[in-house]
Design a protein around this motif. Sequence first.
Motif, PDB file in Angstrom:
ATOM      1  N   SER A   1      23.008 108.022 -27.306  1.00  0.00           N
ATOM      2  CA  SER A   1      21.849 107.386 -27.942  1.00  0.00           C
ATOM      3  C   SER A   1      20.705 107.419 -26.929  1.00  0.00           C
ATOM      4  O   SER A   1      20.273 108.520 -26.559  1.00  0.00           O
ATOM      5  CB  SER A   1      22.161 105.983 -28.461  1.00  0.00           C
ATOM      6  OG  SER A   1      22.535 105.090 -27.441  1.00  0.00           O
ATOM      7  N   ASP A   2      20.232 106.271 -26.458  1.00  0.00           N
ATOM      8  CA  ASP A   2      19.038 106.277 -25.615  1.00  0.00           C
ATOM      9  C   ASP A   2      19.288 105.949 -24.147  1.00  0.00           C
ATOM     10  O   ASP A   2      18.363 105.606 -23.426  1.00  0.00           O
ATOM     11  CB  ASP A   2      17.966 105.349 -26.215  1.00  0.00           C
ATOM     12  CG  ASP A   2      18.483 103.938 -26.454  1.00  0.00           C
ATOM     13  OD1 ASP A   2      19.621 103.640 -26.054  1.00  0.00           O
ATOM     14  OD2 ASP A   2      17.749 103.135 -27.061  1.00  0.00           O
ATOM     15  N   GLY A   3      20.553 106.078 -23.695  1.00  0.00           N
ATOM     16  CA  GLY A   3      20.819 105.982 -22.263  1.00  0.00           C
ATOM     17  C   GLY A   3      20.493 107.319 -21.617  1.00  0.00           C
ATOM     18  O   GLY A   3      20.392 108.342 -22.297  1.00  0.00           O
TER      19      GLY A   3
ATOM     20  N   THR B   1      26.563  98.821 -23.171  1.00  0.00           N
ATOM     21  CA  THR B   1      25.938  99.897 -22.383  1.00  0.00           C
ATOM     22  C   THR B   1      25.649 101.114 -23.274  1.00  0.00           C
ATOM     23  O   THR B   1      26.295 101.303 -24.298  1.00  0.00           O
ATOM     24  CB  THR B   1      26.847 100.373 -21.220  1.00  0.00           C
ATOM     25  OG1 THR B   1      28.008 101.033 -21.749  1.00  0.00           O
ATOM     26  CG2 THR B   1      27.280  99.221 -20.331  1.00  0.00           C
ATOM     27  N   HIS B   2      24.686 101.902 -22.856  1.00  0.00           N
ATOM     28  CA  HIS B   2      24.267 103.085 -23.626  1.00  0.00           C
ATOM     29  C   HIS B   2      24.375 104.362 -22.799  1.00  0.00           C
ATOM     30  O   HIS B   2      24.089 104.359 -21.607  1.00  0.00           O
ATOM     31  CB  HIS B   2      22.819 102.918 -24.091  1.00  0.00           C
ATOM     32  CG  HIS B   2      22.635 101.773 -25.029  1.00  0.00           C
ATOM     33  ND1 HIS B   2      22.706 101.909 -26.384  1.00  0.00           N
ATOM     34  CD2 HIS B   2      22.437 100.452 -24.790  1.00  0.00           C
ATOM     35  CE1 HIS B   2      22.533 100.724 -26.966  1.00  0.00           C
ATOM     36  NE2 HIS B   2      22.372  99.825 -26.022  1.00  0.00           N
ATOM     37  N   SER B   3      24.725 105.436 -23.478  1.00  0.00           N
ATOM     38  CA  SER B   3      24.766 106.761 -22.855  1.00  0.00           C
ATOM     39  C   SER B   3      23.761 107.665 -23.563  1.00  0.00           C
ATOM     40  O   SER B   3      23.050 107.231 -24.481  1.00  0.00           O
ATOM     41  CB  SER B   3      26.174 107.355 -22.987  1.00  0.00           C
ATOM     42  OG  SER B   3      26.371 107.848 -24.309  1.00  0.00           O
TER      43      SER B   3
ATOM     44  N   ASP C   1      26.761 102.786 -27.858  1.00  0.00           N
ATOM     45  CA  ASP C   1      25.577 103.559 -28.239  1.00  0.00           C
ATOM     46  C   ASP C   1      25.072 103.116 -29.612  1.00  0.00           C
ATOM     47  O   ASP C   1      25.841 102.659 -30.452  1.00  0.00           O
ATOM     48  CB  ASP C   1      25.911 105.053 -28.231  1.00  0.00           C
ATOM     49  CG  ASP C   1      25.783 105.635 -26.836  1.00  0.00           C
ATOM     50  OD1 ASP C   1      24.727 105.421 -26.213  1.00  0.00           O
ATOM     51  OD2 ASP C   1      26.748 106.270 -26.365  1.00  0.00           O
ATOM     52  N   HIS C   2      23.793 103.293 -29.825  1.00  0.00           N
ATOM     53  CA  HIS C   2      23.181 102.924 -31.102  1.00  0.00           C
ATOM     54  C   HIS C   2      23.735 103.803 -32.229  1.00  0.00           C
ATOM     55  O   HIS C   2      23.613 105.036 -32.187  1.00  0.00           O
ATOM     56  CB  HIS C   2      21.656 103.122 -31.048  1.00  0.00           C
ATOM     57  CG  HIS C   2      20.953 102.248 -30.048  1.00  0.00           C
ATOM     58  ND1 HIS C   2      20.711 100.916 -30.254  1.00  0.00           N
ATOM     59  CD2 HIS C   2      20.430 102.526 -28.831  1.00  0.00           C
ATOM     60  CE1 HIS C   2      20.062 100.409 -29.224  1.00  0.00           C
ATOM     61  NE2 HIS C   2      19.879 101.367 -28.330  1.00  0.00           N
ATOM     62  N   ASP C   3      24.333 103.177 -33.224  1.00  0.00           N
ATOM     63  CA  ASP C   3      24.695 103.837 -34.487  1.00  0.00           C
ATOM     64  C   ASP C   3      25.538 105.097 -34.333  1.00  0.00           C
ATOM     65  O   ASP C   3      25.468 106.001 -35.174  1.00  0.00           O
ATOM     66  CB  ASP C   3      23.406 104.169 -35.285  1.00  0.00           C
ATOM     67  CG  ASP C   3      22.482 102.966 -35.360  1.00  0.00           C
ATOM     68  OD1 ASP C   3      22.957 101.889 -35.742  1.00  0.00           O
ATOM     69  OD2 ASP C   3      21.292 103.100 -35.005  1.00  0.00           O
TER      70      ASP C   3
ATOM     71  N   TYR D   1      22.841  98.213 -20.224  1.00  0.00           N
ATOM     72  CA  TYR D   1      22.484  99.309 -19.311  1.00  0.00           C
ATOM     73  C   TYR D   1      22.071 100.563 -20.087  1.00  0.00           C
ATOM     74  O   TYR D   1      22.719 100.936 -21.063  1.00  0.00           O
ATOM     75  CB  TYR D   1      23.718  99.601 -18.458  1.00  0.00           C
ATOM     76  CG  TYR D   1      23.617 100.709 -17.446  1.00  0.00           C
ATOM     77  CD1 TYR D   1      22.925 100.523 -16.258  1.00  0.00           C
ATOM     78  CD2 TYR D   1      24.271 101.926 -17.650  1.00  0.00           C
ATOM     79  CE1 TYR D   1      22.870 101.529 -15.306  1.00  0.00           C
ATOM     80  CE2 TYR D   1      24.224 102.937 -16.696  1.00  0.00           C
ATOM     81  CZ  TYR D   1      23.516 102.731 -15.529  1.00  0.00           C
ATOM     82  OH  TYR D   1      23.483 103.731 -14.577  1.00  0.00           O
ATOM     83  N   HIS D   2      20.958 101.186 -19.653  1.00  0.00           N
ATOM     84  CA  HIS D   2      20.496 102.441 -20.258  1.00  0.00           C
ATOM     85  C   HIS D   2      20.308 103.515 -19.182  1.00  0.00           C
ATOM     86  O   HIS D   2      19.444 104.395 -19.331  1.00  0.00           O
ATOM     87  CB  HIS D   2      19.158 102.241 -20.976  1.00  0.00           C
ATOM     88  CG  HIS D   2      19.235 101.573 -22.331  1.00  0.00           C
ATOM     89  ND1 HIS D   2      19.606 100.276 -22.510  1.00  0.00           N
ATOM     90  CD2 HIS D   2      18.983 102.054 -23.576  1.00  0.00           C
ATOM     91  CE1 HIS D   2      19.564  99.971 -23.812  1.00  0.00           C
ATOM     92  NE2 HIS D   2      19.195 101.037 -24.483  1.00  0.00           N
ATOM     93  N   GLY D   3      21.061 103.438 -18.077  1.00  0.00           N
ATOM     94  CA  GLY D   3      20.840 104.382 -16.981  1.00  0.00           C
ATOM     95  C   GLY D   3      19.478 104.119 -16.367  1.00  0.00           C
ATOM     96  O   GLY D   3      19.100 102.963 -16.137  1.00  0.00           O
TER      97      GLY D   3
HETATM   98 FE    FE Z   1      18.590 101.127 -26.635  1.00  0.00          FE
END
Ligand code: FE
Length: 283
Positions: free
Chosen positions: A14-16, A9-11, A39-41, A249-251
Amino acid sequence: MPGPIDLHTHSSVSDGTETPAQLVRAAVAAGIGSLALTDHDSTAGWEEARTAASGTGLTLIPGMEFSTRHGWKSVHLLAYLFDPAHGGIIAETAHIREARLRRAENIVARLAVDYDIEWADVVAQTTEGATVGRPHIADALVARGHVPNRSAAFESILHPRSGYFEPHYAPDPLTAVKLVRAAGGVPVLAHPGTRGRDAVLPERELKALVDAGLFGLEIHHRENTASGRERLYELAAQFGLAITGSSDYHGEGKPNRLGENTTEPAVLARIIAEATGSAPFHA
Ligand code: FE
Ligand code: AMP
Ligand code: FE
Ligand code: ZN
């Protein structure tokens, strides 16, 4: 640790589109039992997510989606429970985030020739210190009314063949797998079957990753095609790799819903048993 297990999952780190705390609350509301923040990186969201998870019954698995590159192909590597203070991880992810920023500025400079958009529009869509990606440029294009949503932006203006695209620096997958293991983490290839059976990485390359410590393949992911999954099942059996599943998931940034794909409890137990860099958080 009862409840569904969602390991990707992303917040807004990063890009969430949700902060780590909002993401954790959404996971609790969705009945998720164990959630990995990937999150990315960046590991910058771990602490906020831990604080938010406290007292909720949710088990938080600190993680990251490591950008890597094999030739021209972007390869994403999920990394779980590594030591976020590992020098190699810190240096490599800082390098990638910096390269992502320069690359996003370049893409926007090219876009600005043909569209009413400027760098400040992208900054306005990004939280301080976040890993910048095309989704933030997409949000800026949406805000300016050039496209209706992120998906539309990716299918047109931000597509690699649009003429505005450029890649960014990332280490090769083998380097990343070794780094994650060196930092006590457990590496899993993210969505490796999105382009069909024939585009799944060749056996020889996968073998090198397995020899370096690759743990598993994220087969249950909405973007893996049917033929891609078929090939991944064969490779998982051949190399004794674990199989994971997750939502990515990216929101509101993507249609993917929390818990839409999940991982077996026994697989998560093995990830936790193999990891030495960080501990899952449960309180
Ligand atoms: Fe992404
Ligand atoms: P980048 O890493 O900057 O090249 O951007 C890739 C990111 O964009 C991925 O991590 C996805 O989360 C996101 N992405 C890719 N395709 C789409 C899409 N069709 N709609 C929304 N987000 C997307
Ligand atoms: Fe990914
Ligand atoms: Zn992802």
